[in-house]
Design a protein around this motif. Structure first.
Motif, PDB file in Angstrom:
ATOM      1  N   SER A  17       1.158  -7.481   6.745  1.00 23.90           N
ATOM      2  CA  SER A  17      -0.179  -7.156   6.239  1.00 23.90           C
ATOM      3  C   SER A  17      -0.792  -5.987   7.000  1.00 23.90           C
ATOM      4  O   SER A  17      -1.444  -5.113   6.410  1.00 23.90           O
ATOM      5  CB  SER A  17      -1.094  -8.377   6.335  1.00 23.90           C
ATOM      6  OG  SER A  17      -0.665  -9.402   5.481  1.00 23.90           O
ATOM      7  N   LYS A  20       0.949  -2.848   5.918  1.00 24.40           N
ATOM      8  CA  LYS A  20       0.608  -2.519   4.531  1.00 24.40           C
ATOM      9  C   LYS A  20      -0.740  -1.827   4.447  1.00 24.40           C
ATOM     10  O   LYS A  20      -0.923  -0.885   3.670  1.00 24.40           O
ATOM     11  CB  LYS A  20       0.620  -3.800   3.688  1.00 24.40           C
ATOM     12  CG  LYS A  20       0.387  -3.560   2.208  1.00 24.40           C
ATOM     13  CD  LYS A  20       0.732  -4.793   1.391  1.00 24.40           C
ATOM     14  CE  LYS A  20      -0.163  -5.960   1.677  1.00 24.40           C
ATOM     15  NZ  LYS A  20       0.089  -7.108   0.782  1.00 24.40           N
ATOM     16  N   LYS A  21      -1.723  -2.305   5.242  1.00 26.65           N
ATOM     17  CA  LYS A  21      -3.043  -1.678   5.250  1.00 26.65           C
ATOM     18  C   LYS A  21      -2.929  -0.219   5.668  1.00 26.65           C
ATOM     19  O   LYS A  21      -3.540   0.671   5.070  1.00 26.65           O
ATOM     20  CB  LYS A  21      -3.973  -2.443   6.203  1.00 26.65           C
ATOM     21  CG  LYS A  21      -5.366  -1.823   6.348  1.00 26.65           C
ATOM     22  CD  LYS A  21      -6.146  -1.861   5.054  1.00 26.65           C
ATOM     23  CE  LYS A  21      -7.546  -1.292   5.252  1.00 26.65           C
ATOM     24  NZ  LYS A  21      -8.335  -1.276   3.992  1.00 26.65           N
ATOM     25  N   VAL A  24      -1.244   2.037   2.789  1.00 24.76           N
ATOM     26  CA  VAL A  24      -1.973   2.343   1.554  1.00 24.76           C
ATOM     27  C   VAL A  24      -3.276   3.095   1.784  1.00 24.76           C
ATOM     28  O   VAL A  24      -3.868   3.606   0.830  1.00 24.76           O
ATOM     29  CB  VAL A  24      -2.272   1.057   0.745  1.00 24.76           C
ATOM     30  CG1 VAL A  24      -0.996   0.366   0.336  1.00 24.76           C
ATOM     31  CG2 VAL A  24      -3.188   0.113   1.514  1.00 24.76           C
ATOM     32  N   VAL A  29      -0.954   4.172  -4.413  1.00 29.14           N
ATOM     33  CA  VAL A  29      -0.569   2.772  -4.262  1.00 29.14           C
ATOM     34  C   VAL A  29       0.829   2.477  -4.797  1.00 29.14           C
ATOM     35  O   VAL A  29       1.670   1.892  -4.096  1.00 29.14           O
ATOM     36  CB  VAL A  29      -1.601   1.856  -4.962  1.00 29.14           C
ATOM     37  CG1 VAL A  29      -1.106   0.416  -4.972  1.00 29.14           C
ATOM     38  CG2 VAL A  29      -2.945   1.941  -4.254  1.00 29.14           C
ATOM     39  N   LEU A  33       4.281   1.039  -2.929  1.00 31.45           N
ATOM     40  CA  LEU A  33       4.914  -0.234  -3.277  1.00 31.45           C
ATOM     41  C   LEU A  33       6.400  -0.040  -3.578  1.00 31.45           C
ATOM     42  O   LEU A  33       7.246  -0.823  -3.129  1.00 31.45           O
ATOM     43  CB  LEU A  33       4.201  -0.842  -4.489  1.00 31.45           C
ATOM     44  CG  LEU A  33       4.759  -2.166  -5.032  1.00 31.45           C
ATOM     45  CD1 LEU A  33       4.846  -3.216  -3.932  1.00 31.45           C
ATOM     46  CD2 LEU A  33       3.900  -2.669  -6.195  1.00 31.45           C
ATOM     47  N   THR A  36       8.315   0.480  -0.310  1.00 31.62           N
ATOM     48  CA  THR A  36       8.522  -0.752   0.461  1.00 31.62           C
ATOM     49  C   THR A  36       9.653  -1.588  -0.139  1.00 31.62           C
ATOM     50  O   THR A  36      10.461  -2.168   0.589  1.00 31.62           O
ATOM     51  CB  THR A  36       7.235  -1.594   0.513  1.00 31.62           C
ATOM     52  OG1 THR A  36       6.852  -1.996  -0.801  1.00 31.62           O
ATOM     53  CG2 THR A  36       6.098  -0.814   1.135  1.00 31.62           C
ATOM     54  N   TRP A  87       1.500  -7.615  -6.928  1.00 30.37           N
ATOM     55  CA  TRP A  87       1.510  -6.570  -5.907  1.00 30.37           C
ATOM     56  C   TRP A  87       0.698  -5.348  -6.317  1.00 30.37           C
ATOM     57  O   TRP A  87       0.004  -4.763  -5.490  1.00 30.37           O
ATOM     58  CB  TRP A  87       2.949  -6.157  -5.610  1.00 30.37           C
ATOM     59  CG  TRP A  87       3.632  -7.103  -4.679  1.00 30.37           C
ATOM     60  CD1 TRP A  87       3.049  -7.964  -3.790  1.00 30.37           C
ATOM     61  CD2 TRP A  87       5.044  -7.286  -4.535  1.00 30.37           C
ATOM     62  NE1 TRP A  87       4.007  -8.665  -3.107  1.00 30.37           N
ATOM     63  CE2 TRP A  87       5.242  -8.271  -3.543  1.00 30.37           C
ATOM     64  CE3 TRP A  87       6.160  -6.724  -5.153  1.00 30.37           C
ATOM     65  CZ2 TRP A  87       6.501  -8.692  -3.145  1.00 30.37           C
ATOM     66  CZ3 TRP A  87       7.419  -7.147  -4.756  1.00 30.37           C
ATOM     67  CH2 TRP A  87       7.587  -8.112  -3.761  1.00 30.37           C
ATOM     68  N   TYR A  91      -2.212  -4.285  -3.858  1.00 31.32           N
ATOM     69  CA  TYR A  91      -2.169  -3.002  -3.169  1.00 31.32           C
ATOM     70  C   TYR A  91      -3.384  -2.157  -3.527  1.00 31.32           C
ATOM     71  O   TYR A  91      -3.959  -1.479  -2.677  1.00 31.32           O
ATOM     72  CB  TYR A  91      -0.888  -2.244  -3.525  1.00 31.32           C
ATOM     73  CG  TYR A  91       0.281  -2.559  -2.627  1.00 31.32           C
ATOM     74  CD1 TYR A  91       0.903  -1.562  -1.887  1.00 31.32           C
ATOM     75  CD2 TYR A  91       0.790  -3.849  -2.508  1.00 31.32           C
ATOM     76  CE1 TYR A  91       1.987  -1.834  -1.059  1.00 31.32           C
ATOM     77  CE2 TYR A  91       1.863  -4.143  -1.688  1.00 31.32           C
ATOM     78  CZ  TYR A  91       2.462  -3.130  -0.977  1.00 31.32           C
ATOM     79  OH  TYR A  91       3.528  -3.414  -0.155  1.00 31.32           O
ATOM     80  N   LEU A  94      -6.364  -3.624  -1.671  1.00 25.36           N
ATOM     81  CA  LEU A  94      -6.275  -3.375  -0.237  1.00 25.36           C
ATOM     82  C   LEU A  94      -6.659  -1.942   0.100  1.00 25.36           C
ATOM     83  O   LEU A  94      -7.190  -1.663   1.178  1.00 25.36           O
ATOM     84  CB  LEU A  94      -4.866  -3.678   0.260  1.00 25.36           C
ATOM     85  CG  LEU A  94      -4.637  -3.641   1.775  1.00 25.36           C
ATOM     86  CD1 LEU A  94      -5.522  -4.671   2.479  1.00 25.36           C
ATOM     87  CD2 LEU A  94      -3.174  -3.897   2.098  1.00 25.36           C
ATOM     88  N   LYS A  95      -6.403  -1.044  -0.834  1.00 22.87           N
ATOM     89  CA  LYS A  95      -6.741   0.363  -0.616  1.00 22.87           C
ATOM     90  C   LYS A  95      -8.255   0.564  -0.556  1.00 22.87           C
ATOM     91  O   LYS A  95      -8.753   1.453   0.138  1.00 22.87           O
ATOM     92  CB  LYS A  95      -6.132   1.225  -1.731  1.00 22.87           C
ATOM     93  CG  LYS A  95      -6.406   2.718  -1.582  1.00 22.87           C
ATOM     94  CD  LYS A  95      -5.762   3.500  -2.715  1.00 22.87           C
ATOM     95  CE  LYS A  95      -6.076   4.979  -2.606  1.00 22.87           C
ATOM     96  NZ  LYS A  95      -5.449   5.767  -3.694  1.00 22.87           N
TER      97      LYS A  95
END
Length: 299
Positions: A17, A20-21, A24, A29, A33, A36, A87, A91, A94-95
């Motif tokens: 996590s 990932k932050k 992005v 985005v 993804l 990854t 996802w 994503y 989260l952005k």
């Protein structure tokens, strides 16, 4: 044993996590993804090749990718569709949202899994398990009030709806995982290899329409080392999770909740790294979620 495997999965998910932050932030985005997934897929390529040319050795070391039927491929493809939707929404959210808001909302996933486990798999919760799950949901509601202080209106912000949708789809995939692992007797590496393969195909189709033809979007993409880290950490976390599910005594409702202990890393360390606001206030509902998880384990 399956509970300890669940805790290992939570550890790698928490690190995932954080990476990932970073991956992005201010980035495109969907290509993140895709990157990854490609990184995670490359981890399993040697196992696939080895399983074809030296099956005895890879069976011995426990990383043999078994041949599967067309029907089983279809079941894995369904999982790929579900998780691609989850996802993409997660994503995107989260952005645009703080990690200390996104992660706790994702922590409501065990509640959806809990209901599905009762209705589909007839798992019987105890009083303490009920109490633990409702405490988790109540704690997530507290986060909504803290979110408003950061200018995030939970009723009008579309990214909040996106992360809720991602959470629901993720919980549905979790329930589906138990069917794939226990009913179809898939081993973790076989499921992960073909799942990555089909998800990459789906994303390539989406990107061929929404990203590849647009020059300005291609220029906006920034490659970061955390993209590779996200893929490797996610596949590691999933491997331990699927290994836990192989245990016939494993309860998906409890395993799902145990995985959410990743929020310790995401909220505490993530809040410090990304300098997000109201970290102390967020510790109160964080404690509520942890107590909820403890009640489930204690029961």
């Amino acid at each position: 044993m399956w509970m300890y495997l669940g805790l290992l999965s939570a550890l790698f998910l928490g690190l995932h996590s954080l990476c990932k932050k970073h991956a992005v932030q201010g980035n495109e985005v969907l290509p993140v993804l895709l990157g990854t997934l490609l990184a995670g897929f490359l981890v399993f390529i040697p196992f696939f090749i080895g399983s074809v040319y030296n099956p005895e050795y890879f069976q011995k070391i426990g990383f043999y990718i078994t041949p599967i039927s067309i029907q089983t491929h279809g079941f894995i493809f369904i999982k790929s569709i579900i998780m691609t939707g989850s996802w993409v929404l997660a994503y995107a959210a989260l952005k645009h949202l703080p990690i200390t808001i996104v992660t706790p909302i994702r922590s409501a996933g065990p509640f959806f899994t809990f209901i599905g486990a009762i209705l589909i798999y007839d798992e019987n919760p105890t009083f303490l398990q009920w109490l633990g799950f409702f405490l988790i949901i109540f704690s997530v509601l507290l986060y909504s009030k803290i979110g408003k202080q950061e200018g995030i209106n939970f009723k009008k912000n579309k990214w909040i709806f996106a992360i809720i949708g991602a959470t629901f789809l993720g919980a549905s995939s979790g329930l589906y995982d138990k069917f794939l692992i226990q009913n179809l007797t898939l081993n973790p590496q076989t499921l992960q290899f073909w799942f990555c393969f089909y998800t990459i195909l789906i994303l390539l189709i989406i990107l061929s329409i929404t990203w590849f033809p647009k020059k300005e979007k291609r220029k906006a993409f920034k490659f970061r080392w955390t993209i590779i880290a996200v893929g490797v950490l996610l596949q590691t976390a999933d491997y331990f999770y699927f290994k836990a599910l192989q245990d016939p005594d494993a309860l998906i409702m409890l395993l799902s909740a145990i995985k959410r202990s990743q929020i310790i890393i995401a909220v505490v360390i993530g809040g410090l790294l990304f300098r997000e606001h109201n970290k102390r206030k967020k510790l109160i509902p964080l404690a509520g979620i942890l107590i909820g998880v403890f009640l489930i384990l204690y029961s």
